[in-house]
Write a protein that holds these residues in place. Structure first.
Motif, short mmCIF file in Angstrom:
data_model
loop_
_atom_site.label_atom_id
_atom_site.label_comp_id
_atom_site.label_asym_id
_atom_site.label_seq_id
_atom_site.Cartn_x
_atom_site.Cartn_y
_atom_site.Cartn_z
N ILE A 63 0.85 -1.00 0.00
CA ILE A 63 -0.05 0.08 0.00
C ILE A 63 0.97 1.38 0.03
N TYR A 64 2.00 1.11 0.84
CA TYR A 64 2.87 2.29 0.93
C TYR A 64 3.76 2.59 -0.42
N SER A 76 -10.26 0.72 -8.36
CA SER A 76 -9.68 2.16 -8.36
C SER A 76 -8.59 2.46 -7.19
N PHE A 77 -8.25 3.40 -7.12
CA PHE A 77 -7.33 4.11 -6.18
C PHE A 77 -7.91 3.72 -4.84
N PHE A 78 -9.18 4.40 -4.73
CA PHE A 78 -9.84 4.21 -3.33
C PHE A 78 -10.19 2.88 -2.97
N ALA A 79 -10.73 2.07 -3.95
CA ALA A 79 -10.89 0.47 -3.67
C ALA A 79 -10.01 -0.01 -3.28
N THR A 80 -8.64 0.22 -3.50
CA THR A 80 -7.38 -0.43 -3.14
C THR A 80 -7.39 -0.22 -1.95
N TYR A 81 -7.52 0.94 -1.29
CA TYR A 81 -7.43 1.28 0.29
C TYR A 81 -8.26 0.40 0.99
N LEU A 82 -9.59 0.01 0.43
CA LEU A 82 -10.21 -0.71 0.92
C LEU A 82 -10.05 -2.25 0.79
#
Length: 107
Positions: A63-64, A76-82
């Motif tokens: 993630i980092y 998507s970018f935001f779904a990746t963080y979920l």
């Protein structure tokens, strides 16, 4: 308040007797109560170590370092963080259930 742990003020009724195992004339069998042999870390220990290593270092590192890693799968970018933090949560949950069933299976 006295510093004596037994609370008798330093007066002993046993004459200062201290039992030393093996001096009472009884024959002791050392094989009767021996400790079990240490088998090392074992397969279960290494599985737990791998799961913790993945959950604490690998997934947060992905993630980092490369936050768009799940974008290759269509996230998507935001779904990746979920989605990526969900992997350690599921992995730790499965390891917890596995270790609990393994611990109670021996009973």
């Amino acid at each position: 308040m006295s510093s004596d742990a037994d609370g008798d003020g330093g007066e002993s009724t046993d004459g200062g007797y201290v039992h030393v195992p093996g001096e009472d004339g009884a024959v002791q069998d050392d094989t009767a109560e021996s400790e079990p042999e240490a088998d090392g870390f074992g397969r279960k220990g290494w599985a737990l170590t791998a799961a913790l290593f993945t959950c604490v270092l690998v997934i947060p590192g992905i993630i980092y370092v490369y936050p768009y890693a799940a974008g290759a799968l269509g996230f998507s970018f935001f779904a990746t963080y979920l989605a990526l933090p969900l992997v350690p949560a599921i992995l730790l949950g499965m390891v917890a259930v596995w270790s609990m069933t393994a611990a109670t299976r021996d009973r």
